[in-house]
Design an enzyme around this catalytic site. Structure first.
Site, mmCIF file in Angstrom:
data_model
loop_
_atom_site.group_PDB
_atom_site.id
_atom_site.type_symbol
_atom_site.label_atom_id
_atom_site.label_comp_id
_atom_site.label_asym_id
_atom_site.label_seq_id
_atom_site.Cartn_x
_atom_site.Cartn_y
_atom_site.Cartn_z
ATOM 1 N N GLU A 247 0.946 -1.113 0.025
ATOM 2 C CA GLU A 247 0.062 0.038 -0.055
ATOM 3 C C GLU A 247 0.914 1.387 -0.012
ATOM 4 O OE1 GLU A 247 -2.906 0.441 -0.702
ATOM 5 O OE2 GLU A 247 -3.684 -1.807 -0.319
ATOM 6 N N CYS A 281 -2.040 8.957 3.406
ATOM 7 C CA CYS A 281 -1.929 8.493 2.172
ATOM 8 C C CYS A 281 -3.438 8.987 1.196
ATOM 9 C CB CYS A 281 -1.689 7.244 2.079
ATOM 10 S SG CYS A 281 -2.799 6.150 3.092
HETATM 11 P P1 NAD Z 1 8.764 4.824 3.809
HETATM 12 O O1 NAD Z 1 8.671 3.850 2.427
HETATM 13 O O2 NAD Z 1 9.918 5.782 4.059
HETATM 14 O O3 NAD Z 1 8.750 3.591 4.952
HETATM 15 C C1 NAD Z 1 7.776 2.937 5.393
HETATM 16 C C2 NAD Z 1 8.277 1.839 6.098
HETATM 17 O O4 NAD Z 1 9.408 1.063 5.427
HETATM 18 C C3 NAD Z 1 9.074 2.293 7.218
HETATM 19 O O5 NAD Z 1 8.873 1.188 8.354
HETATM 20 C C4 NAD Z 1 10.682 2.156 6.778
HETATM 21 O O6 NAD Z 1 11.526 2.072 8.053
HETATM 22 C C5 NAD Z 1 10.621 1.098 5.973
HETATM 23 N N1 NAD Z 1 11.508 0.846 4.976
HETATM 24 C C6 NAD Z 1 12.646 2.016 4.451
HETATM 25 N N2 NAD Z 1 13.554 1.484 3.683
HETATM 26 C C7 NAD Z 1 13.086 0.067 3.645
HETATM 27 C C8 NAD Z 1 13.763 -0.901 2.827
HETATM 28 N N3 NAD Z 1 14.847 -0.857 2.026
HETATM 29 N N4 NAD Z 1 13.401 -2.071 2.907
HETATM 30 C C9 NAD Z 1 12.208 -2.550 4.041
HETATM 31 N N5 NAD Z 1 11.791 -1.358 4.592
HETATM 32 C C10 NAD Z 1 11.986 -0.169 4.424
HETATM 33 O O7 NAD Z 1 7.351 5.629 4.064
HETATM 34 P P2 NAD Z 1 7.005 6.499 5.097
HETATM 35 O O8 NAD Z 1 7.782 7.714 4.923
HETATM 36 O O9 NAD Z 1 7.055 5.948 6.521
HETATM 37 O O10 NAD Z 1 5.377 6.723 5.058
HETATM 38 C C11 NAD Z 1 4.798 7.655 4.239
HETATM 39 C C12 NAD Z 1 4.484 7.001 2.760
HETATM 40 O O11 NAD Z 1 3.545 5.902 2.981
HETATM 41 C C13 NAD Z 1 3.601 7.849 1.891
HETATM 42 O O12 NAD Z 1 4.008 7.397 0.659
HETATM 43 C C14 NAD Z 1 2.137 7.399 2.003
HETATM 44 O O13 NAD Z 1 1.391 7.734 1.118
HETATM 45 C C15 NAD Z 1 2.402 5.998 2.248
HETATM 46 N N6 NAD Z 1 1.098 5.557 2.973
HETATM 47 C C16 NAD Z 1 0.709 4.760 2.305
HETATM 48 C C17 NAD Z 1 -0.635 4.073 2.881
HETATM 49 C C18 NAD Z 1 -1.798 3.301 2.210
HETATM 50 O O14 NAD Z 1 -2.523 2.669 2.844
HETATM 51 N N7 NAD Z 1 -1.738 3.134 0.901
HETATM 52 C C19 NAD Z 1 -0.991 4.442 4.295
HETATM 53 C C20 NAD Z 1 -0.286 5.245 5.000
HETATM 54 C C21 NAD Z 1 1.151 5.823 4.237
#
Ligand code: NAD
Length: 482
Positions: A247, A281
């Site tokens: 997501e 999001c």
């Molecule tokens: P992010 O992708 O930076 O991080 C999300 C998670 O992934 C964190 O726990 C992070 O530590 C982890 N992560 C980072 N690098 C990784 C890797 N290489 N391998 C595995 N995990 C890794 O996102 P964010 O800044 O925490 O959140 C914001 C984003 O999330 C926005 O784009 C938002 O739209 C999206 N979001 C989507 C939904 C949905 O349901 N569609 C809901 C909430 C947030």
């Protein structure tokens, strides 16, 4: 006294290899907790989940449900304290922090209820001797990776169904919200979850993400976060044959037709764009208004943007809190600079709040005349910024709304029910809201996006079963002598 936040592996708390400060974004010099980060426990967490799977998968589903229900009750008792900690480390208002915690309670109870639902189907066989049925079984060890913006609801809607359907879990929350993660974990552990069934690993995604998602004992990965991270993770996981659910981001449109109730539309667009400082999001980011309604709608939206109180999220009068981190602050103000360079007109906000100390505050912002190719209307900003776009007609509005690689949510404001139903068919988003803000979800219905916003099966509601279980089909003939 500083609270230390640690990983939880196989039923014990583990120190990290280094520590970092858990910062309050409203007052960055205040440290909410000291976070233990590190990677030594990573393989141990996956092995603990693998080890616990054999017993958890055969634990009767209603017994698993009983633990989830009790965890919901414990979290409800603790909701005010948990919501306050959530607000202190993430920055959304206290009402939002407590509200989100209560949503996690409802989600735990919902999936407790799901453990009493049918887990299979019987089929008529072509053979009179055959009892033919198919059952859903757990997938195995699930890695849940969650973002910071809904630090308790999103983990709950991944972990609760994973556990309800018999999987064991390794959970990696965003490292900026570890205290909220510990609260959810504690509720489940205090409710009687056996050791190893849920493991919490706190660390930076860039440091531990790869090893976590490519470990051979991991069967499935459910991820919510940015597109950049999600797609990379998907490629690696696909190579290794792991089940993946993603997501990701949105660039959600609100379409306001000329016949809409404009006071109602402005209120809901403001809610979608500015609450939680736009860090959802599902937030409204592009506001597409039919020409005849533009002037009045714009005035109403600008008035709301200017009047909603921006301030300390623990203050009960605050409507909009700070951005969640310095990184977020830099990203959002960077987009405001891009908008200015591209010639956008600032109708409200457009800058850091001047009088709120060193917190990461950005004023609720309304932009007009943003060129269609500007990054401000193409990319996800994740801040309290709404860009107004004018449409000549309904068809033009829908074309503009669909002109994005994302497809998470959308909303339409109109009194015309025929147009409402047409929009629900024409728009390419996974969630459509008519006369409602684009954000705000009910947990009993499927949630997910189209196009670049999501991949894999839907989350929430009964749809969650699709990801967290797999079918087993059984052909049973009685022995010939029976
Ligand atoms: P992010 O992708 O930076 O991080 C999300 C998670 O992934 C964190 O726990 C992070 O530590 C982890 N992560 C980072 N690098 C990784 C890797 N290489 N391998 C595995 N995990 C890794 O996102 P964010 O800044 O925490 O959140 C914001 C984003 O999330 C926005 O784009 C938002 O739209 C999206 N979001 C989507 C939904 C949905 O349901 N569609 C809901 C909430 C947030």
């Amino acid at each position: 006294m500083t609270v230390d936040v640690r990983s939880y592996v196989g039923g014990t708390w583990r120190d990290g290899v280094r520590t970092t400060a858990d910062v309050n974004p409203a007052h960055p010099t205040e440290h909410v907790a000291q976070t233990h980060l590190g990677d030594a426990r990573l393989a141990a967490a996956i092995e603990a989940a693998r080890g616990a799977f054999a017993a958890w998968r055969v634990t009767p589903a209603p017994v698993r449900g009983g633990i989830l229900r009790k965890a919901g009750d414990l979290l409800e008792e603790r909701a005010e304290d948990v919501g306050r900690d959530l607000t202190r480390e993430e920055g959304k208002t206290l009402a939002e922090g407590i509200g989100e915690t209560r949503r996690a309670v409802a989600i735990l109870r919902y999936y407790a209820g799901q453990t009493l639902e049918p887990d299979g189907v019987t089929y008529p066989s072509h053979s009179p001797a055959t009892f033919l049925f198919a059952r859903r079984e757990p997938v195995g060890v699930v890695v849940a990776i969650t973002p910071w913006n809904f630090p308790i609801a999103i983990p709950a809607w991944k972990i609760a169904p994973a556990l309800a359907f018999g999987n064991t879990v390794v959970w990696k929350p965003a490292e900026s919200v570890p205290l909220t993660a510990v609260h959810l974990l504690r509720a489940l552990v205090d409710a009687g979850l056996p050791a190893g069934v849920l493991n919490l690993v706190i660390g930076k995604g860039s440091e531990i993400g790869d090893r976590l998602t490519t470990h051979e004992a991991v069967d499935a990965i459910t991820f919510t976060g940015s597109n950049a991270v999600g797609r990379r993770l998907q490629l690696k996981a696909a190579e290794l044959g792991k089940k993946v659910q993603l997501e990701m981001g949105g660039k959600n449109p609100a379409v306001v037709l000329a016949d809409a109730d404009l006071a109602h539309a402005a209120e809901h667009v403001a809610r979608g764009a500015f609450l939680s400082a736009g860090q959802k999001c599902t937030a409204t980011s592009r506001v597409i208004v039919e020409q005849p309604a533009l002037r009045e709608f714009q005035e109403r939206l600008v008035a709301l943007a200017k009047s909603w109180k921006l301030g300390d999220p623990l203050d009960p009068d605050t409507r909009v809190g700070p951005l969640a981190s310095e990184d977020q602050f830099k990203t959002v103000t960077g987009y405001l600079d891009i908008g200015a360079k591209d010639g956008a007109r600032v109708l409200a906000g457009g800058a850091r709040a001047g009088d709120l100390g060193d917190g990461y505050y950005v004023q609720p912002t309304v932009l007009a005349d943003v060129p269609p190719e500007s990054k401000v209307v193409r990319e996800e900003i994740f801040g309290p910024v709404a860009a107004l776009i004018t449409a000549r007609s309904y068809d033009d509005a829908v074309a503009l709304a669909n002109d994005t690689p994302f497809g998470l949510t959308s909303s339409l404001f109109t009194r015309d029910l025929a147009k409402a139903l047409r929009f629900a068919a024409d728009i390419r988003t996974g969630v459509v809201k008519i006369n409602q803000e684009s954000a705000g979800l009910e947990f009993q219905v499927p949630f997910g996006g189209m196009k670049e916003s999501s991949s894999g099966s839907r989350e929430q509601g009964k749809a969650a079963q699709e990801f967290f279980t797999q079918w087993k089909t059984v052909y049973l003939d009685l022995p010939p002598s029976a």
